[in-house]
Write a protein that holds these residues in place. Structure first.
Motif, PDB file in Angstrom:
ATOM      1  N   UNK A 171       0.811  -1.241  -0.056  1.00 25.10           N
ATOM      2  CA  UNK A 171      -0.049  -0.082  -0.012  1.00 25.10           C
ATOM      3  C   UNK A 171       0.835   1.126   0.228  1.00 25.10           C
ATOM      4  N   UNK A 172       0.178   2.418  -0.590  1.00 28.04           N
ATOM      5  CA  UNK A 172       0.950   3.557  -0.561  1.00 28.04           C
ATOM      6  C   UNK A 172      -0.056   4.623   0.296  1.00 28.04           C
ATOM      7  N   UNK A 173       0.690   5.628   0.785  1.00 28.16           N
ATOM      8  CA  UNK A 173      -0.075   6.442   1.610  1.00 28.16           C
ATOM      9  C   UNK A 173      -0.409   7.687   0.993  1.00 28.16           C
ATOM     10  N   UNK A 174      -1.798   8.349   1.295  1.00 24.38           N
ATOM     11  CA  UNK A 174      -2.001   9.574   0.719  1.00 24.38           C
ATOM     12  C   UNK A 174      -2.308  10.551   2.221  1.00 24.38           C
ATOM     13  N   UNK A 175      -1.805  11.719   1.963  1.00 23.91           N
ATOM     14  CA  UNK A 175      -2.056  12.619   3.222  1.00 23.91           C
ATOM     15  C   UNK A 175      -3.266  13.707   2.551  1.00 23.91           C
ATOM     16  N   UNK A 176      -4.353  13.545   3.561  1.00 18.89           N
ATOM     17  CA  UNK A 176      -5.551  14.599   2.844  1.00 18.89           C
ATOM     18  C   UNK A 176      -5.437  15.476   3.945  1.00 18.89           C
ATOM     19  N   UNK A 177      -5.730  16.667   3.501  1.00 13.68           N
ATOM     20  CA  UNK A 177      -5.917  17.912   4.311  1.00 13.68           C
ATOM     21  C   UNK A 177      -7.221  18.748   4.278  1.00 13.68           C
ATOM     22  N   UNK A 178      -8.306  18.390   4.989  1.00 16.42           N
ATOM     23  CA  UNK A 178      -9.662  19.362   4.890  1.00 16.42           C
ATOM     24  C   UNK A 178      -9.609  20.560   5.429  1.00 16.42           C
ATOM     25  N   UNK A 179     -10.422  21.342   4.815  1.00 19.35           N
ATOM     26  CA  UNK A 179     -10.654  22.711   5.187  1.00 19.35           C
ATOM     27  C   UNK A 179     -11.721  22.408   6.384  1.00 19.35           C
ATOM     28  N   UNK A 180     -11.605  23.074   7.714  1.00 19.80           N
ATOM     29  CA  UNK A 180     -12.271  22.474   8.892  1.00 19.80           C
ATOM     30  C   UNK A 180     -13.850  23.238   9.041  1.00 19.80           C
ATOM     31  N   UNK A 181     -14.636  22.743   7.920  1.00 20.46           N
ATOM     32  CA  UNK A 181     -16.051  23.142   7.946  1.00 20.46           C
ATOM     33  C   UNK A 181     -16.890  21.753   7.580  1.00 20.46           C
ATOM     34  N   UNK A 182     -17.959  21.812   7.885  1.00 22.07           N
ATOM     35  CA  UNK A 182     -18.733  20.561   7.600  1.00 22.07           C
ATOM     36  C   UNK A 182     -18.779  20.082   6.084  1.00 22.07           C
ATOM     37  N   UNK A 183     -19.174  21.301   5.290  1.00 23.55           N
ATOM     38  CA  UNK A 183     -19.074  21.244   3.968  1.00 23.55           C
ATOM     39  C   UNK A 183     -17.994  21.039   3.149  1.00 23.55           C
ATOM     40  N   UNK A 184     -16.966  20.901   4.068  1.00 24.61           N
ATOM     41  CA  UNK A 184     -15.560  20.240   3.419  1.00 24.61           C
ATOM     42  C   UNK A 184     -14.958  19.164   3.855  1.00 24.61           C
ATOM     43  N   UNK A 185     -15.488  18.968   5.206  1.00 19.47           N
ATOM     44  CA  UNK A 185     -14.825  17.686   5.835  1.00 19.47           C
ATOM     45  C   UNK A 185     -15.736  16.583   5.389  1.00 19.47           C
TER      46      UNK A 185
END
Ligand code: UDX
Length: 455
Positions: A15-29
């Motif tokens: 497996x390879x890893x992906x790093x995800x970074x959401x904007x901290x609002x419900x409609x983005x999370x």
């Protein structure tokens, strides 16, 4: 374009890893975690970097690794009702903690190697960070393509004087962007309009400079906008939505979902209920709230209404409702603080959705074939509402102020409109088809996975 990673970076098997970074609002999370699930089911390990402000519950997603960063937001900053000011400060204060965190993850040889970063388009600073760390960065834009094309046209809209918006021109068509009128342009009230232009322009610029762009949309729904984007953005573009219909996933709600919504719906007739929700950020005045309440009551139809704490400016929750309001409706109305919305929208009792047209709500409604009453509040919602009512023709827009008589009429018109319901069901079918083997989103996802595998 960002630099490719060094050619000699070791790629181990497995497996390879992906790093995800959401904007901290419900409609983005929500869409970021749905995307995480889609990629996880396609063989990637997932690490989510998140701010301490507004973070999802890791225990709902035990198959992901969650890594917090300190966003350094003060209480005043975090509760600033000026969204643009909050976005600007997030994009300043997160730079160092995010870069330190990502550098540490990259240096950790005990884990699978990191293939790329996937960050929200409204975290434009992540472009420079990824470049410094020599990591490819793909952008997730959580809104629709049609509204993004309008954001990308901000310089022209400013040059032509369409924005800032003047009240005397609200009904005029924007010649460069049919069928939008001046009042449909994606703006928001802010103490500092220059900061809005900066947020929008850097979102567009740093998206263009990414290694690829993922959309929670499907080709058939937004083909003209996707074609326009492909002309202007020389990067791979992947419309792989609707995300939430790939397969069921656990909730990423920041507020507890009230399950009484479903038990109450179970007691209602098919297609009879108006579901009302204005998403996680929009706010209304007390007068507007009361017009909505009386419009719903006078419609004589059953309604399920999400009144989020904080929805009514100056009130905690339902204080402005007249005493006995719900009791007098004898079970015809049910109010909750937060609903399991996706479940609600696919419930057979739901006949219409009165929405603020956030992109997630719009997609969720399209995917269930539920016609909409559109009440956009700001930014992309204004464009989405115009497309729903005028292009896809699966909704009616409430315009020129909220008034109980107009509301009652709009509800009646929508609930009786069989043609509109028919069109809504056709879009539902198209959304489903796009995800089936050989469908547009299915194929686009295969392309995305192969593309990520080339890094
Ligand atoms: C924000 C912006 O307002 C919107 O314009 C932009 O497109 C995305 O970010 P938000 O206002 O929260 O989003 O609306 P929306 O995009 O519709 O997202 C709300 C999410 O919360 C949806 O996934 C919806 O299913 C969920 N929700 C909403 C619930 O689970 N329960 C509720 O009671 C209400």
């Amino acid at each position: 374009m960002e630099n490719e990673r060094d050619a000699e970076t070791p790629k181990r098997n497995g497996r390879r890893r992906l790093v995800l970074f959401p904007l901290p609002f419900q409609g983005h999370i929500n869409p970021m975690l749905q995307l995480a699930n889609i990629l996880h089911s396609n063989g990637f390990s997932i690490t989510i970097i998140h701010t301490t402000f507004n973070f999802p519950n890791p225990s709902n997603h035990p198959h992901f690794t969650f890594v917090p960063i300190s966003d350094g937001l003060s209480e005043t900053e975090a509760s600033n009702p000026d969204l643009i000011a909050l976005l600007s400060v997030l994009n300043l204060k997160c730079v160092k903690p995010f870069e330190d965190c990502l550098a540490k993850l990259l240096a950790d040889v005990s884990e699978e190697p990191i293939t790329c970063l996937i960050s929200d388009a409204i975290l434009p600073f992540t472009r420079a960070v990824a470049e410094r760390l020599k990591l490819p960065r793909i952008v997730l834009r959580t809104g629709g393509v049609s509204s993004f094309v309008v954001f990308a046209a901000y310089p022209i809209l400013l040059e032509k004087g369409h924005i800032p918006i003047r009240d005397s021109r609200l009904e005029e068509l924007v010649p460069e962007l049919p069928p939008l009128r001046i009042k449909d342009l994606p703006v928001i009230k802010t103490s500092n309009p220059e900061a809005l232009y900066e947020v929008v322009n850097s979102m567009v610029k740093e998206t263009k400079a990414s290694s690829g762009l993922i959309w929670n949309s499907f080709e058939e729904l937004e083909q003209p906008a996707l074609n326009a984007l492909r002309q202007d953005f020389p990067i791979p573009i992947f419309p792989i939505g609707p995300f939430h219909k790939h397969f069921p996933t656990s909730s990423s709600s920041l507020i507890k979902e009230d399950q009484s919504s479903i038990s109450w719906l179970n007691m209602q007739e098919p297609n009879s209920v108006i579901y009302v929700s204005f998403g996680s950020i929009a706010a209304i005045d007390k007068t507007e709230f009361l017009e909505i309440a009386w419009g719903l009551a006078n419609s004589k139809r059953p309604f399920l209404w999400v009144v989020r704490p904080g929805l009514i400016r100056g009130s905690y929750w339902l204080e402005p409702l007249p005493n006995g309001f719900l009791e007098n409706l004898e079970g015809r109305g049910h109010i909750v603080q937060w609903a399991p919305q996706q479940e609600v929208l696919c419930h057979p009792a739901v006949g219409a959705f009165w929405t603020h047209n956030g992109w997630n709500s719009t997609m969720e409604s399209v995917c269930e074939g539920v016609p909409m009453i559109c009440m956009p509040c700001f930014t992309d919602q204004l464009v989405n509402a115009r497309y729903v009512s005028n292009v896809w023709r699966v909704g009616v827009q409430l315009e020129n102020g909220l008034e109980r008589g107009k509301i009652e009429k709009a509800i009646g018109r929508l609930m009786e409109d069989k043609e509109m319901r028919g069109r809504a069901l056709q879009w539902k079918e198209k959304a489903n088809l796009s995800l089936r083997q050989g469908g547009s989103s299915y194929q686009s996802l295969q392309c995305l996975i192969s593309y990520i595998s080339t890094f």
